[in-house]
Design an enzyme around this catalytic site. Structure first.
Site, PDB file in Angstrom:
ATOM      1  N   THR A  14     -49.592 -13.205  22.048  1.00 17.82           N
ATOM      2  CA  THR A  14     -49.798 -14.023  20.371  1.00 17.82           C
ATOM      3  C   THR A  14     -51.654 -14.250  20.685  1.00 17.82           C
ATOM      4  O   THR A  14     -51.771 -14.079  19.977  1.00 17.82           O
ATOM      5  CB  THR A  14     -49.186 -15.151  21.119  1.00 17.82           C
ATOM      6  OG1 THR A  14     -47.937 -15.496  20.356  1.00 17.82           O
ATOM      7  CG2 THR A  14     -49.578 -16.368  19.625  1.00 17.82           C
ATOM      8  N   ASP A  91     -43.829 -15.230  27.707  1.00 19.54           N
ATOM      9  CA  ASP A  91     -42.791 -14.911  27.525  1.00 19.54           C
ATOM     10  C   ASP A  91     -42.510 -14.276  28.519  1.00 19.54           C
ATOM     11  O   ASP A  91     -41.543 -14.321  29.002  1.00 19.54           O
ATOM     12  CB  ASP A  91     -42.146 -13.772  26.254  1.00 19.54           C
ATOM     13  CG  ASP A  91     -42.458 -14.177  25.157  1.00 19.54           C
ATOM     14  OD1 ASP A  91     -42.099 -15.494  24.337  1.00 19.54           O
ATOM     15  OD2 ASP A  91     -42.082 -13.884  23.978  1.00 19.54           O
ATOM     16  N   THR A 277     -30.786 -19.824  43.099  1.00 14.30           N
ATOM     17  CA  THR A 277     -29.520 -21.129  42.563  1.00 14.30           C
ATOM     18  C   THR A 277     -30.015 -20.579  41.089  1.00 14.30           C
ATOM     19  O   THR A 277     -31.223 -20.085  40.736  1.00 14.30           O
ATOM     20  CB  THR A 277     -29.646 -21.932  42.983  1.00 14.30           C
ATOM     21  OG1 THR A 277     -29.846 -23.269  41.786  1.00 14.30           O
ATOM     22  CG2 THR A 277     -31.315 -22.959  42.442  1.00 14.30           C
TER      23      THR A 277
END
Ligand code: ASP
Length: 348
Positions: A14, A91, A277
């Protein structure tokens, strides 16, 4: 002291995008535009040079081949610059930051990834501050003339994070990243305030470039009631050599005998399974609850407090190393460049 020299590597995202006037869709534009959009860069008393990837990309298109290209560019230019700034879409920035930390172990100079939530040409952009401060950090030295930051880090919205501890947390907020399991390396307020105890110092004498990542990996997130049958396609040691498994809480799973057998058969045939986790903070402690004993019986390795991004890129790295299976397992469990800490809170 000589003015710092910083190399900016533009990959896309971006930060360098404009609106297509016809469709209204955001698309990458020419890197030259970045300088036009940030004339403030000319005021730096740094020597800035810039390289752009031939075809800037949305970071969804990143892959180990492009990571290798970025790492090789940094390695080849390592002696010529004081620091490096990688402009990247937000991202998958945390994946790239993690991958670069394994590809460029032993660096004594900063590699700072940054990007933005709004294109740099837009009036409310967060890109200018991110870019300017990332460049400033990339040129900073301590009083002995050594680089202050000697690792791959990620700068976004007034915070500097260890690259392989960072995660994208928001698709909306300017404050888009965090490193929930590791202190921020620095905060940018009126002054840049560094958490010096948190900065990485490698004991390797020189940087080492390693780019032969394996793509024979998979990432699997458990959910309550998950059917085991469809997993057989993934637990195929011919095609997938290592699996990162996102389990519940401190490394727990449902007690499904078919799942246990699947794990046992896969691991017995040479596959490696790394347990991390699904929680944002805390770590895997196999054996803490009875519900993790299935993993111990099957030979699954505990991944401590690795992020998903660090775990999958570390798996790619380790599987690519020309070492034995035992050594790969050992490397997966050892902190290589500040990506994990198994001893936190005095456990393990
Ligand atoms: N889709 C963009 C990318 O990751 C978003 C961004 O740059 O922040 O390339």
């Amino acid at each position: 002291m000589q003015n710092p020299e910083v190399l900016i590597i533009y990959t896309g995202g971006t930060i360098g995008m404009v609106n297509d006037p016809e469709t209204g869709v955001l698309k990458p534009f020419d890197f030259e535009h970045l300088y036009n959009s940030v004339p403030e860069l000319k005021q730096f008393d740094y020597k800035l040079e810039a390289l752009s990837m031939d075809k800037p990309i949305d970071s969804s298109e990143m892959n180990p081949t492009i990571w290798a290209r970025i790492a090789t560019t940094i390695f080849d230019n390592y002696v010529n610059y004081d620091g490096f700034v990688v402009l990247h879409g937000s991202d998958t920035m945390a994946y790239t930051a993690s991958a670069l930390s394994f590809m460029l172990q032993g660096i004594k100079k900063p590699v700072i990834l940054t990007g933005s939530q709004l294109p740099i040409g837009q009036i409310r952009t967060d890109g200018k501050e991110n870019l300017i401060t990332a460049i400033e950090i990339a040129g900073l030295k301590n009083k002995d003339g050594e680089a202050l930051v000697q690792e791959v880090a990620l700068y976004f919205e007034y915070s500097l994070y260890r690259g392989n501890r960072s995660q994208k947390m928001s698709a909306e907020n300017f404050e888009a990243f965090n490193s929930a399991n590791y202190p921020h390396l620095a905060e940018a307020g009126v002054n840049l305030s560094f958490n010096r105890n948190a900065l990485l110092r490698s004991d390797k004498s020189a940087p080492e470039l390693f780019t032969a990542f394996s793509d024979e990996v998979a990432l699997l997130k458990l959910f309550p009631g998950m059917p085991v049958g469809p997993l057989k396609a993934v637990f195929n040691p011919e095609k997938v050599k290592g699996i990162v498994l996102e389990s519940f809480g401190s490394g727990n799973t449902f007690a499904n005998p078919a799942f246990e057998q699947l794990l046992k058969d896969y691991i017995h045939s040479g596959g490696i399974v790394l347990n991390i986790t699904q929680c944002i903070t805390g770590k895997v402690e196999q054996g803490k609850y009875a519900s993790s004993e299935l993993f111990i019986r099957a030979g699954v390795i505990g991944g401590c407090d690795l992020t998903t991004e660090a775990a999958i890129t570390k798996m790619m790295y380790v599987l690519g190393l020309p070492i034995s299976r035992e050594e790969k397992i050992h490397q997966l469990q050892a902190p290589l460049c500040g990506e994990m800490d198994c001893h936190k809170n005095g456990v393990d």
